[in-house]
Design a protein around this motif. Structure first.
Motif, PDB file in Angstrom:
ATOM      1  N   VAL A  69      30.249 -41.834  29.346  1.00 26.60           N
ATOM      2  CA  VAL A  69      30.727 -42.312  28.037  1.00 26.60           C
ATOM      3  C   VAL A  69      30.907 -43.832  28.063  1.00 26.60           C
ATOM      4  CG1 VAL A  69      32.656 -42.235  26.411  1.00 26.60           C
ATOM      5  CG2 VAL A  69      31.803 -40.120  27.420  1.00 26.60           C
ATOM      6  N   GLY A  70      31.485 -44.344  29.137  1.00 27.46           N
ATOM      7  CA  GLY A  70      31.661 -45.786  29.253  1.00 27.46           C
ATOM      8  C   GLY A  70      30.330 -46.529  29.265  1.00 27.46           C
ATOM      9  N   ALA A  71      29.332 -45.960  29.956  1.00 28.20           N
ATOM     10  CA  ALA A  71      28.010 -46.596  29.991  1.00 28.20           C
ATOM     11  C   ALA A  71      27.373 -46.613  28.602  1.00 28.20           C
ATOM     12  CB  ALA A  71      27.105 -45.856  30.979  1.00 28.20           C
ATOM     13  N   LEU A  72      27.524 -45.519  27.849  1.00 30.95           N
ATOM     14  CA  LEU A  72      26.974 -45.461  26.493  1.00 30.95           C
ATOM     15  C   LEU A  72      27.659 -46.476  25.574  1.00 30.95           C
ATOM     16  CD1 LEU A  72      26.539 -41.604  25.986  1.00 30.95           C
ATOM     17  CD2 LEU A  72      24.750 -43.308  26.395  1.00 30.95           C
ATOM     18  N   ILE A  73      28.976 -46.620  25.744  1.00 33.28           N
ATOM     19  CA  ILE A  73      29.706 -47.601  24.930  1.00 33.28           C
ATOM     20  C   ILE A  73      29.222 -49.018  25.250  1.00 33.28           C
ATOM     21  CG2 ILE A  73      31.974 -48.636  24.517  1.00 33.28           C
ATOM     22  CD1 ILE A  73      33.194 -45.873  24.939  1.00 33.28           C
ATOM     23  N   MET A  74      29.004 -49.292  26.538  1.00 36.44           N
ATOM     24  CA  MET A  74      28.534 -50.621  26.932  1.00 36.44           C
ATOM     25  C   MET A  74      27.104 -50.878  26.439  1.00 36.44           C
ATOM     26  SD  MET A  74      31.017 -52.103  28.535  1.00 36.44           S
ATOM     27  CE  MET A  74      30.182 -53.428  29.378  1.00 36.44           C
ATOM     28  N   LEU A  75      26.277 -49.832  26.418  1.00 38.31           N
ATOM     29  CA  LEU A  75      24.882 -49.989  26.012  1.00 38.31           C
ATOM     30  C   LEU A  75      24.695 -49.899  24.504  1.00 38.31           C
ATOM     31  CD1 LEU A  75      23.065 -47.867  28.755  1.00 38.31           C
ATOM     32  CD2 LEU A  75      23.093 -50.349  28.554  1.00 38.31           C
ATOM     33  N   PHE A  76      25.703 -49.461  23.781  1.00 39.42           N
ATOM     34  CA  PHE A  76      25.563 -49.250  22.332  1.00 39.42           C
ATOM     35  C   PHE A  76      25.111 -50.517  21.593  1.00 39.42           C
ATOM     36  CE2 PHE A  76      27.357 -49.071  18.012  1.00 39.42           C
ATOM     37  CZ  PHE A  76      26.695 -47.938  17.545  1.00 39.42           C
ATOM     38  N   PRO A  77      25.720 -51.685  21.837  1.00 38.90           N
ATOM     39  CA  PRO A  77      25.231 -52.894  21.138  1.00 38.90           C
ATOM     40  C   PRO A  77      23.780 -53.214  21.451  1.00 38.90           C
ATOM     41  CG  PRO A  77      27.386 -53.284  22.114  1.00 38.90           C
ATOM     42  CD  PRO A  77      26.902 -51.982  22.659  1.00 38.90           C
ATOM     43  N   LEU A  78      23.365 -53.000  22.701  1.00 42.63           N
ATOM     44  CA  LEU A  78      21.980 -53.269  23.072  1.00 42.63           C
ATOM     45  C   LEU A  78      21.027 -52.302  22.373  1.00 42.63           C
ATOM     46  CD1 LEU A  78      20.029 -54.904  24.819  1.00 42.63           C
ATOM     47  CD2 LEU A  78      20.420 -53.268  26.667  1.00 42.63           C
ATOM     48  N   ILE A  79      21.436 -51.045  22.256  1.00 37.88           N
ATOM     49  CA  ILE A  79      20.606 -50.050  21.564  1.00 37.88           C
ATOM     50  C   ILE A  79      20.448 -50.412  20.096  1.00 37.88           C
ATOM     51  CG2 ILE A  79      20.459 -47.625  20.873  1.00 37.88           C
ATOM     52  CD1 ILE A  79      21.939 -46.930  23.477  1.00 37.88           C
TER      53      ILE A  79
ATOM     54  N   TYR B 173      15.685 -52.425   6.792  1.00 36.70           N
ATOM     55  CA  TYR B 173      17.057 -52.778   7.146  1.00 36.70           C
ATOM     56  C   TYR B 173      17.967 -52.753   5.916  1.00 36.70           C
ATOM     57  CZ  TYR B 173      20.988 -55.491   8.965  1.00 36.70           C
ATOM     58  OH  TYR B 173      22.248 -55.902   9.335  1.00 36.70           O
ATOM     59  N   ASN B 174      17.500 -53.321   4.816  1.00 36.99           N
ATOM     60  CA  ASN B 174      18.312 -53.346   3.597  1.00 36.99           C
ATOM     61  C   ASN B 174      18.527 -51.959   3.009  1.00 36.99           C
ATOM     62  OD1 ASN B 174      18.515 -56.144   3.743  1.00 36.99           O
ATOM     63  ND2 ASN B 174      16.683 -56.479   2.496  1.00 36.99           N
ATOM     64  N   ALA B 175      17.555 -51.063   3.222  1.00 39.19           N
ATOM     65  CA  ALA B 175      17.652 -49.729   2.630  1.00 39.19           C
ATOM     66  C   ALA B 175      18.509 -48.781   3.457  1.00 39.19           C
ATOM     67  CB  ALA B 175      16.253 -49.141   2.454  1.00 39.19           C
ATOM     68  N   THR B 176      18.421 -48.852   4.764  1.00 38.27           N
ATOM     69  CA  THR B 176      19.093 -47.866   5.618  1.00 38.27           C
ATOM     70  C   THR B 176      20.233 -48.441   6.440  1.00 38.27           C
ATOM     71  OG1 THR B 176      17.497 -48.242   7.405  1.00 38.27           O
ATOM     72  CG2 THR B 176      16.968 -46.525   5.785  1.00 38.27           C
ATOM     73  N   GLY B 177      20.332 -49.767   6.540  1.00 37.26           N
ATOM     74  CA  GLY B 177      21.414 -50.352   7.330  1.00 37.26           C
ATOM     75  C   GLY B 177      21.052 -50.480   8.790  1.00 37.26           C
ATOM     76  N   PRO B 178      21.986 -50.964   9.612  1.00 40.78           N
ATOM     77  CA  PRO B 178      21.684 -51.253  11.018  1.00 40.78           C
ATOM     78  C   PRO B 178      21.789 -50.071  11.966  1.00 40.78           C
ATOM     79  CG  PRO B 178      23.897 -51.958  10.498  1.00 40.78           C
ATOM     80  CD  PRO B 178      23.315 -51.435   9.211  1.00 40.78           C
ATOM     81  N   LEU B 179      22.332 -48.934  11.515  1.00 42.16           N
ATOM     82  CA  LEU B 179      22.631 -47.834  12.440  1.00 42.16           C
ATOM     83  C   LEU B 179      21.615 -46.708  12.388  1.00 42.16           C
ATOM     84  CD1 LEU B 179      26.513 -47.587  11.966  1.00 42.16           C
ATOM     85  CD2 LEU B 179      25.221 -48.859  13.704  1.00 42.16           C
ATOM     86  N   THR B 180      20.428 -46.956  11.867  1.00 39.75           N
ATOM     87  CA  THR B 180      19.391 -45.936  11.792  1.00 39.75           C
ATOM     88  C   THR B 180      18.158 -46.391  12.541  1.00 39.75           C
ATOM     89  OG1 THR B 180      18.551 -46.854   9.717  1.00 39.75           O
ATOM     90  CG2 THR B 180      20.213 -45.111   9.556  1.00 39.75           C
ATOM     91  N   LEU B 181      17.342 -45.411  12.922  1.00 38.10           N
ATOM     92  CA  LEU B 181      16.092 -45.739  13.601  1.00 38.10           C
ATOM     93  C   LEU B 181      15.120 -46.376  12.616  1.00 38.10           C
ATOM     94  CD1 LEU B 181      15.610 -42.491  15.719  1.00 38.10           C
ATOM     95  CD2 LEU B 181      16.254 -44.750  16.575  1.00 38.10           C
ATOM     96  N   PRO B 182      14.251 -47.255  13.080  1.00 38.80           N
ATOM     97  CA  PRO B 182      13.287 -47.888  12.174  1.00 38.80           C
ATOM     98  C   PRO B 182      12.302 -46.870  11.608  1.00 38.80           C
ATOM     99  CG  PRO B 182      12.819 -48.467  14.461  1.00 38.80           C
ATOM    100  CD  PRO B 182      14.136 -47.758  14.466  1.00 38.80           C
ATOM    101  N   ALA B 183      12.165 -46.852  10.260  1.00 41.54           N
ATOM    102  CA  ALA B 183      11.235 -45.920   9.620  1.00 41.54           C
ATOM    103  C   ALA B 183       9.796 -46.355   9.833  1.00 41.54           C
ATOM    104  CB  ALA B 183      11.554 -45.826   8.129  1.00 41.54           C
ATOM    105  N   HIS B 184       9.554 -47.647   9.843  1.00 47.61           N
ATOM    106  CA  HIS B 184       8.210 -48.189  10.055  1.00 47.61           C
ATOM    107  C   HIS B 184       8.301 -49.286  11.121  1.00 47.61           C
ATOM    108  CE1 HIS B 184       8.374 -46.688   5.862  1.00 47.61           C
ATOM    109  NE2 HIS B 184       7.179 -46.189   6.163  1.00 47.61           N
TER     110      HIS B 184
END
Length: 302
Positions: free
Chosen positions: A44-54, A67-78
């Motif tokens: 869990v700690g490793a995931l928290i540390m890697l979250f900003p990089l992801i 980015y404008n349509a889905t925001g920063p927390l979603t996977l890129p559609a294209h």
């Protein structure tokens, strides 16, 4: 007494020892609940540390519309490389990368060299008043960078090296070596005197003692300093911003700052630029990971 009777106790003892060995090995492979909980917490700690990089990597491959349509927390559609390509060309990234790499590498090498020489004199050479000298070095190192800007600006202007990479190398070599001197002096002050006396009896000079005795034993700690000095110098922003005016001598962090306009900002290009800027430090850390771990373990043992 027959030979078979004499060998019976020996055979029974061997069987008992083998049974105990099997039980010990089995118990070593059985994880307790505490072990599993520790493992889960580490993951869990490793995931928290890697979250900003992801999140950074996800947004680096998005289009502005995505980015404008889905925001920063979603996977890129294209997924696209537009942001990376745009920053690479507009900032002349290869030149900025080369500048940062040269400055960071030279500072790391010179900083470690000065730290070793100073620490050898203060920690092992027992210079008179060494504690006060180390305290003075640390007090100077604790000064905020803002307080150094004007005196250094005036000095480098007079010396004719303002707006050159040499000015940055001089500043950060002194700054990094101050911390390295403090750390290595504490390590060398506990250096076994018997080893040093044996080297002296064998006829070793001061330089031979440093190169053939002290350095091999403290190489892991020195490697840690080298990695830290390189990464710290790579990430520096304020002093390079004040002393590097021409585009041809600027570093990667300064190229990142150029992407932030007064009223607008391209979040995807900024994410792509940030990803490009941290990849070299990640690669550098992976290359020296073994030495870094050895240095940390050596420090813990000491």
């Amino acid at each position: 007494m027959s030979q078979a009777t004499m060998q019976a106790p020996t055979s029974q003892a061997a069987d008992a020892e083998a049974s105990r060995s099997r039980k010990t090995n089995k118990s070593q492979h059985i994880r307790t609940w505490a072990d599993w909980m520790t493992l889960v917490l580490l993951i869990v700690g490793a995931l928290i540390m890697l979250f900003p990089l992801i999140i950074l990597a996800m947004n680096a491959f998005k289009t502005i519309a995505d980015y404008n349509a889905t925001g920063p927390l979603t996977l890129p559609a294209h997924p696209t490389m537009r942001g990376i390509e745009s920053f690479w060309k507009s900032s002349n990234f290869p030149l900025k990368f080369l500048n940062s790499f040269v400055i960071s590498l030279v500072v790391a090498v010179l900083g470690v060299l000065l730290s070793v020489l100073n620490s050898f004199a203060l920690g092992i050479g027992r210079v008179k008043g060494n504690r006060w000298i180390i305290l003075l070095i640390m007090l100077a190192n604790m000064m905020p960078q803002e307080a150094l800007l004007y005196p250094l600006y005036t000095m480098f202007k007079e010396a004719g090296i303002y707006n050159t990479q040499l000015s940055i190398i001089i500043i950060f070599t002194v700054v990094q070596s101050a911390y390295g001197t403090y750390l290595l002096s504490a390590v060398y002050s506990t250096f076994p005197q018997a080893i040093l006396e044996a080297a002296t009896i064998d006829g070793a000079t001061r330089w031979q003692t440093l190169i053939k005795v002290v350095l091999p034993i403290s190489w892991s700690t020195i490697s840690v300093l080298f990695v830290f000095f390189f990464v710290w110098t790579w990430n520096e922003y304020m002093i390079p911003m004040a002393f590097l005016m021409d585009d041809s001598v600027q570093t990667v962090p300064l190229a990142l700052s150029a992407l932030q306009g007064q009223h607008t900002i391209d979040a995807t290009q900024l994410a792509a630029a940030s990803l490009l800027s941290i990849i070299p430090t990640i690669i550098f850390y992976i290359i020296f990971q073994r030495k870094l771990n050895q240095g940390i373990v050596a420090g813990a043992v000491k």
